[in-house]
Design a protein around this motif. Structure first.
Motif, mmCIF file in Angstrom:
data_model
loop_
_atom_site.group_PDB
_atom_site.id
_atom_site.type_symbol
_atom_site.label_atom_id
_atom_site.label_comp_id
_atom_site.label_asym_id
_atom_site.label_seq_id
_atom_site.Cartn_x
_atom_site.Cartn_y
_atom_site.Cartn_z
ATOM 1 N N GLU A 155 0.916 -0.872 -0.003
ATOM 2 C CA GLU A 155 -0.120 0.066 0.195
ATOM 3 C C GLU A 155 0.560 0.806 0.095
ATOM 4 O OE1 GLU A 155 -2.492 -0.697 -1.194
ATOM 5 O OE2 GLU A 155 -4.122 -1.391 0.073
ATOM 6 N N PRO A 156 0.412 2.361 -0.546
ATOM 7 C CA PRO A 156 -1.066 2.413 -1.310
ATOM 8 C C PRO A 156 -1.297 2.325 -2.664
ATOM 9 C CG PRO A 156 0.048 4.537 -1.401
ATOM 10 C CD PRO A 156 1.330 3.127 -0.566
ATOM 11 N N GLY A 157 -0.730 0.793 -3.146
ATOM 12 C CA GLY A 157 -0.843 0.306 -4.049
ATOM 13 C C GLY A 157 -1.966 0.298 -4.921
ATOM 14 N N CYS A 158 -3.695 0.407 -3.736
ATOM 15 C CA CYS A 158 -4.762 0.360 -3.075
ATOM 16 C C CYS A 158 -5.510 1.509 -4.422
ATOM 17 C CB CYS A 158 -5.983 0.899 -1.969
ATOM 18 S SG CYS A 158 -4.737 1.775 -1.221
ATOM 19 N N SER A 159 -4.544 2.770 -4.297
ATOM 20 C CA SER A 159 -4.736 4.272 -5.284
ATOM 21 C C SER A 159 -4.072 3.584 -6.636
ATOM 22 C CB SER A 159 -3.714 5.245 -4.539
ATOM 23 O OG SER A 159 -5.582 5.761 -3.488
ATOM 24 N N PHE A 160 -2.450 3.652 -6.261
ATOM 25 C CA PHE A 160 -2.431 3.206 -7.599
ATOM 26 C C PHE A 160 -1.802 2.367 -8.543
ATOM 27 C CE2 PHE A 160 -0.969 6.759 -4.491
ATOM 28 C CZ PHE A 160 -1.372 8.381 -5.011
ATOM 29 N N ARG A 161 -1.927 1.274 -8.176
ATOM 30 C CA ARG A 161 -1.983 0.113 -8.686
ATOM 31 C C ARG A 161 -2.551 0.194 -10.505
ATOM 32 N NH1 ARG A 161 -4.174 -5.309 -10.166
ATOM 33 N NH2 ARG A 161 -3.009 -6.500 -11.435
ATOM 34 N N PRO A 162 -3.437 0.889 -10.370
ATOM 35 C CA PRO A 162 -4.146 1.112 -11.588
ATOM 36 C C PRO A 162 -3.625 1.855 -12.300
ATOM 37 C CG PRO A 162 -5.693 0.563 -10.549
ATOM 38 C CD PRO A 162 -3.985 1.159 -10.006
ATOM 39 N N THR A 163 -2.190 2.912 -12.212
ATOM 40 C CA THR A 163 -2.268 4.474 -12.918
ATOM 41 C C THR A 163 -2.754 4.085 -14.670
ATOM 42 O OG1 THR A 163 -0.938 4.403 -10.771
ATOM 43 C CG2 THR A 163 -1.259 6.008 -12.252
ATOM 44 N N GLY A 164 -1.698 3.219 -14.631
ATOM 45 C CA GLY A 164 -1.286 3.326 -16.585
ATOM 46 C C GLY A 164 -2.732 2.477 -16.998
ATOM 47 N N ASN A 165 -3.578 2.651 -16.571
ATOM 48 C CA ASN A 165 -4.745 1.967 -16.725
ATOM 49 C C ASN A 165 -6.398 2.433 -16.238
ATOM 50 O OD1 ASN A 165 -4.271 -0.393 -14.621
ATOM 51 N ND2 ASN A 165 -5.716 -0.920 -14.783
ATOM 52 N N PHE A 166 -5.966 3.809 -15.420
ATOM 53 C CA PHE A 166 -6.577 4.678 -14.808
ATOM 54 C C PHE A 166 -7.863 4.264 -15.644
ATOM 55 C CE2 PHE A 166 -4.051 6.793 -11.881
ATOM 56 C CZ PHE A 166 -5.165 6.054 -10.389
ATOM 57 N N VAL A 167 -7.584 5.304 -17.100
ATOM 58 C CA VAL A 167 -8.799 5.124 -18.307
ATOM 59 C C VAL A 167 -8.950 4.262 -18.947
ATOM 60 C CG1 VAL A 167 -8.014 8.112 -18.706
ATOM 61 C CG2 VAL A 167 -7.268 4.792 -20.210
ATOM 62 N N GLY A 168 -9.422 2.996 -18.142
ATOM 63 C CA GLY A 168 -9.513 1.804 -18.721
ATOM 64 C C GLY A 168 -9.414 1.643 -20.003
#
Lengths: 288, 826, 157
Positions: free
Chosen positions: B323-336
């Motif tokens: 943590e805080p991967g809960c917020s940032f793990r999907p950074t690269g795919n935030f836009v889906g």
């Protein structure tokens, strides 16, 4: 999650078991199927000085019909009840309820006496006992006494059994020919204790309803016999309107609590819904 | 790619024979060392309390107890774990000054058996000064909220505002702006096997060996070594051959590894601790609960211009890595899977008096897509388009790959439109809509949900640094982080048998089977001829900081290392064969387990033949060739780069795609949800074993359904856990499992030698979204949109009630009836 | 152990004996005293079903039973299911239909399915689901397990 220390006794006779209970003066626990007590021990939420295990008393397991009643030795396993032709024929509501009791490997150990004496208000067997106005037989140092369902359940996990008494038999009236029955249960997962369940039995008398029986599980601290709702049916018959009126009345007869799984309002609402569904199905099963 | 073609076949699993016959070897099964003693952990009953002191007298007097440790020992002999934020959060392996959640370890008792250890643990007296607790992340940031960590001074462990493109302009120029608040629940992985640790110290060598069902080593090995004050070559982690599931949660076992190691050191005996289920639910790990505020800007034709994410992630009493991967793990795919370019993310990492969090299957993506896909449906509704059409208009087009997202992600391959079309077709979407119209006309609550997701696999560990300010990252002393690496060794013994050795820690994913297929194809053998060893031992395996089995890594990075090792070995075999045949190696090929002339004419050498010669007669090797027939390869993604100054990061390495359609009917009387149809289409590149791949999808989907409908680690206001048993924390059973139609689309990854990607997390990240959308659609006639999970019947019923459409329930307070038994039943 | 009791029983056809405290859970006795670690501990409160064994032919949770209660009983554990090096049809079916991943719930799942098929040799899919809902699995979503039990029922009829 290991149980605390306790003395362990597995008496071979009921008298021996009663003597042991007397000896521990209320500090001993009776072990039947163990499906509720053992988890409590493992959590160390129950700390008896001794366990008195009834599993070595073979005379406590039987199913027989006598005097219009089907009588169950307290140690009769739920799985035995599930497959008993006598139960299927003479107390079909109990058979239907049994399929809702826990899971297969719970029912192989769980007993009718244990379930009723444990008095979990969300359990199915206490609801059936209450609906059918059955009786339990308690044996104590002064001998046996017969207790009616409505006098047995006191509150959550509490019955009118004395500390030196053992529930030895459960008696349910045999279902009259042509009666209809249903148990409707709502639980979040299969095999869980009921959020609400309704046990229903109706006897048709021509166009009229000769007798109706309704009781709850999960809708309060004890199973509730819905007598005022039954009376609507016995007065007005088994029409949709009467069933609907009985179902609405049912909700007024219960005092459920809120917990993590369901609010009191939701349970009250389910009492209506499940009463209607149980009666509608029981009506289909019944033939005049 | 392969002559014999084991890849792509549903090869039966190598692992099954032992697991089906009770011969698996899990952490609790066999003591790896003599004289093992057993630990019971004393845990805080308070959500928030200052610890005034300990009294071990009674506990130590119990016959069979060999020792005990408390927070004082932890403070004296260990350091706090490094955390992923700059706030001074001192997270030790047990409470030292204060307990900050119910179930936090405060002492450990060691005895000859677990029974005795539990007896003694009950006798440990801890003196607490209870403090006010806070469990809600928004409440925790209010000025009068109790503060957990005095040194931090606030419950905000970290905060980042990330801006990509020009979101303000997007919102200014939008025809449509939508806002919504969402809540995502705290739920766990609940593998059926709990945590287990066995630790021993060698006083003479100074080596601490820890056996555990860990998913690392990952970054946690160096973290733990530092905590215990050991150089890394004196801390040995060993993982047993079998692990009973994890789904993310076992990445978070490492504080217990430190705690039990300390107990073993101070008590002077090897110590074993097997977490029980109560401990697991109280204190192991879970995903975060989140409050999210979402905004979406779009044109009236449905084109999304930008989004704003503002969320508060509740990490519990401390912040524990990763943590805080809960917020940032999907950074690269935030836009889906959508192509909008403007995004603002405002992430707050909040500490409250709940248990700690960490990776849980679909790590952070379940949250992300629940919110995003919910917003897309709201957009469809607003602009009057079908939800399928509005998605279609915004998808990244199939000719755009590899596609760089505005947040730094590099989507390696895909054909989102094709996969989505396949899902719609398989679900008979048009027909479903007609069925819905009929059902609605009949007064039924029938709904159809859609969800699309980019399924990231193989985390680039560099993403964690997104939590740090760019100014902090720009300091000369800051060491940038990046990478996603795995290793494998393939060797041939003198009889020509092949052994592959992995650096992975599978928890049921069938790595032995998959690797046997890959190596069989590469070497022209059958899977039965390959033995695969996958027991991680940090002293003997080749591994690096990112090694482990998490973030759907194996199908992508682990398999790639195996391929490279096999090819390296094959190259050596060809070279050796060329030497023996005295021909240029270009004239030889490797086919059907033998070195053969490309022409098909002339002598050949089987692997067995070559192996015998090479091992027994090293003189036969060409000059300069290293003896021994083995090859080790380390595969690392070159697209794994550190986060840049604009907070862009390729947070994963391969990106799959998921398209789902679900139809449900809601019974308005009981508020139960019945799943009528559920279709899921996956693109994870090349599928190595479809049976195993689909097994992952089935499991992931049910895990997601658990979070959407059944499971929650629920707390009361005082921080007491309300769902601390399996009677209250509801794991779905076979009766709750839906029937699933699975299909695949294959867009091979250009980044991996087989074209494969990971899919272990799969539908766990989409089911919360798709079912929430389906239920919202079903209840649309009542004006209901789902914003909170889990959708428990009691909550959903209340929502329906409040929508004023259900039958009015009678009011409470009626007296109980007097006894009246009616006429006898005879 | 001053208050130890002797437990004599038949496990997988072999007479076994051990001494333990009366409070010892049967699953711990199987694993620790008899060395039969194939039966797993998952929750110790009778919900997850990983510890399910057959006692006198019927499936039961060994975590909510005392070892002393098994005295004199005939027990079948996962180690006794395959005979003469040959997998039981149920085991074969689990392998064929991917009815297991991590394998931790598998022993309990197999024992439960065995009792289910003994008492209901031709179960419907709903009955299979209901029967195996006694055991929690986190890996498979139950899909492969249901298919496996269906296939085993066919093979065993």
């Amino acid at each position: 999650m290991k149980p605390p220390k306790f003395d362990y006794h597995a008496p071979a006779s009921l008298d021996e078991a009663l003597a042991l209970l007397r000896r521990y003066g209320g500090d001993a626990k009776v072990l039947a199927g163990g499906q509720s007590l053992m988890p409590l021990l493992n959590f160390r939420l129950s700390r008896p000085a001794a366990l008195v295990d009834l599993n070595r008393i073979p005379s406590l397991a039987y199913i027989e019909e006598r005097d219009g009643q089907v009588r169950f030795g307290a140690m009769t396993r739920q799985r035995t009840i599930e497959f008993s032709p006598l139960v299927a024929r003479r107390v079909p509501l109990l058979r239907e309820a049994t399929k809702w009791v826990g899971h297969l490997p719970i029912r192989t150990r769980g007993t009718i006496g244990g379930s009723i004496a444990h008095a979990d208000p969300s359990a199915e067997y206490p609801a059936v006992l209450t609906a059918l106005d059955g009786e339990v037989v308690a044996r104590g140092p002064k001998g046996e006494r017969v207790v009616r369902a409505r006098d047995f359940f006191v509150t959550y996990l509490t019955t009118s059994l004395e500390a030196d008494e053992i529930l030895v038999e459960v008696r349910l009236p045999a279902t009259p020919a042509g009666a209809g029955w249903a148990l409707e249960e709502f639980a979040r997962r299969h095999g869980d204790f009921a959020i609400v369940a309704i046990a229903a039995l109706v006897v048709r008398d021509g166009a009229r309803c000769g007798a109706a029986r309704l009781a709850t599980a999960g809708a309060g601290p004890v199973p509730v016999r819905l007598r005022a709702a039954e009376e609507i049916l016995e007065r007005d018959g088994l029409t949709d309107a009467a069933i609907d009126a009985a179902a609405r009345r049912a909700a007024e007869l219960v005092s459920p609590d809120s917990d993590i799984h369901a609010s009191a309002d939701y349970r009250r609402h389910l009492t209506t819904v499940l009463t209607r569904r149980a009666l509608t199905r029981a009506r289909t099963v019944a033939h005049a | 790619m392969s002559a014999t073609g084991w890849i792509g076949k549903p090869v039966r699993r190598v692992e099954d024979a032992r697991l089906l016959t009770g011969r698996g070897r899990y952490i609790d099964d066999h003591p790896p060392v003599a004289n093992v003693h057993h630990a019971a952990i004393v845990r805080s009953p308070h959500a928030h309390a200052r610890i005034r002191g300990y009294d071990l007298t009674a506990a130590l007097a119990v016959d069979g107890v060999v020792g005990a440790i408390t927070g004082e020992d932890v403070l004296r002999h260990t350091k706090p774990f490094g955390v992923g934020v700059t706030a001074p959060v001192h997270y030790y392996c047990a409470a030292t000054d204060k307990a900050r959640f119910v179930g936090e370890p405060v002492a450990v008792v060691v005895a000859k058996s677990r029974y005795v250890a539990e007896d003694a643990a009950e006798l440990v007296r801890v003196s607490y000064e209870p403090l006010r607790a806070v469990v809600d992340p928004e409440r925790a940031l209010e000025p009068d909220a109790p503060v957990l960590h005095d040194a931090v001074g606030t419950n905000l462990a970290g905060h980042r505002r990330l801006v990509y493109g020009d979101p303000d302009r997007a919102f200014r120029e939008a025809d449509v702006v939508l806002e919504e608040r969402f809540r995502f629940p705290k739920y766990g992985s609940t593998p059926i096997e709990t945590y287990g640790v066995i630790a021993t110290w060698d006083a003479f060598e100074g080596v601490c060996t820890v056996w555990s069902n860990f998913m690392g080593p990952f970054i946690m090995h160096p973290l733990t070594a530092r905590v215990l004050g050991l150089p890394e070559n004196q801390l040995r982690f060993i993982v047993p051959p079998d692990i009973g599931g994890s789904f993310g949660i076992k990445t978070s076992i490492y504080p217990y590894m430190a705690l039990i190691a300390l107990a073993a050191r101070l008590c002077g005996v090897p110590v074993k601790w097997i977490e029980d289920r109560r401990e697991h639910l109280l204190a192991s790990s879970s995903g975060t609960d989140r409050v999210a505020y979402r905004e979406l800007a779009a044109k009236k034709d449905g084109t999304i211009l930008g989004m704003r994410f503002r969320w508060l992630d509740n990490v519990g009493g401390y912040i524990r890595s990763p943590e805080p991967g809960c917020s940032f793990r999907p950074t690269g795919n935030f836009v889906g899977p959508y192509r909008f370019q403007n995004l603002e993310v405002d992430a707050s990492i909040v500490m409250t008096n709940k248990s700690l969090t960490g990776p849980n299957r679909g790590y952070a993506c379940g949250h992300l897509y629940f919110e995003s896909e919910g917003m897309i449906d709201r957009l469809a509704d607003k602009v009057g388009l079908d939800p399928a059409e509005v998605r279609r208009r915004n998808l990244v087009p199939s000719d755009a790959f590899p596609y760089r997202t505005p947040t730094g992600g590099l989507y390696d391959s895909g054909d989102y439109q094709a996969a989505f079309d396949k899902a719609l077709e398989l679900a008979k979407y048009t027909e479903l809509r007609r069925e819905q119209a009929r059902a609605r006309a009949a007064g039924r609550y029938f709904g159809i949900g859609l969800a699309l997701a980019v399924d990231p696999s193989v985390s680039n560990m560099g993403y964690v640094a997104t939590a740090l300010d760019p100014q902090f990252r720009a300091k000369p002393e800051y060491l940038p982080k990046s990478g996603a690496v795995d290793s494998a060794t393939v060797k041939v013994d003198p009889l020509g048998r092949v052994i592959a050795i992995l650096g992975t820690t599978p928890q049921g994913q069938g790595h032995q089977t998959i690797v046997s297929q890959i190596v069989a194809d590469e070497l022209g053998l059958t899977p039965e001829e390959i033995t695969v060893v996958d027991e991680m031992d940090t002293f003997t395996r080749v591994w690096s900081i990112s090694s482990g089995t998490y973030s759907s890594r194996f199908g992508s990075v682990g398999t790639s290392a195996v391929v490279l090792a096999a090819r390296k070995l094959k190259g050596k075999l060809v070279e050796y064969g060329a030497h023996l045949l005295d021909v240029p190696k270009e004239q030889l090929t490797f086919r059907d387990g033998a070195i053969r002339p490309r022409t098909g004419k002339g002598p050949s050498y089987s692997i067995k033949d070559l192996a015998g010669r090479a091992h027994w007669n090293t003189e036969s090797l060409p000059e300069g060739m290293e003896p021994g027939l083995q090859a080790t390869a380390v595969f690392g993604f070159t697209v794994s780069k550190a986060v840049d100054a604009e907070d862009r990061v390729n947070s994963s390495n391969t990106y799959g795609f998921i398209a789902e359609v679900m139809a449900v009917e809601v019974d308005p009387e009981t508020a139960t949800i019945k799943i009528l149809r559920y279709v899921t289409v996956h693109d994870a590149g090349t599928i190595i074993n479809p049976m195993i791949a689909e097994g992952q999808i089935y499991g992931g989907a049910l895990h997601g359904l658990g979070g959407a409908l059944y499971e929650e680690l629920a707390y009361d206001e005082d921080g007491q856990l309300l769902t601390g048993t399996f009677m209250d924390y509801l794991v779905p059973t076979a009766s709750e499992a839906p029937t699933i139609d699975i299909a695949h689309v294959v867009s091979p990854s250009p980044l991996t030698p087989l074209g494969s990607k990971g899919l272990g997390e799969s539908s766990s990240m989409t089911v919360p979204a798709v079912i929430a959308n389906a239920v919202s659609d079903a209840l649309a006639p009542l004006g209901i949109r789902i914003t909170e999970l889990p959708m428990t019947p009691t909550k959903l019923w209340k929502t329906i009630e409040q929508a004023g459409r259900s039958h009015a329930a009678p009011r409470a307070g009626h007296p109980r009836p007097e006894p009246n038994s009616g006429t006898p039943l005879r | 152990m001053p208050d130890a009791v002797t437990v004599r029983l038949t496990v997988n056809g072999v007479a076994r004996e051990g001494r333990c405290e009366p409070r010892k859970l049967f699953v711990d006795f199987l694993r620790e005293d008899l060395g039969l670690t194939g039966t797993h501990v998952g929750c110790e409160h009778g919900v997850c079903g990983a510890c399910t064994i057959l006692i006198d032919g019927e499936a039961a949770r060994s975590c909510i039973m005392l070892a002393v209660q098994a005295d004199g009983a005939e027990i079948l554990t996962i180690e006794g299911l395959a005979q003469n090096g040959k997998l039981h049809p149920l085991q074969e079916a689990f392998r064929e239909h991917h009815g297991l991943q991590c394998g931790f719930c598998t022993p309990g799942m197999l024992m439960t399915a065995l009792d289910l098929l003994r008492t209901n040799p031709s179960p419907t899919e709903a009955e299979i689901r209901e029967g195996i809902s006694a055991v929690l699995c986190r890996c498979t979503g139950y899909h492969g397990i249901i298919r496996a039990v269906e296939a085993a029922a066919r093979a065993m009829r």
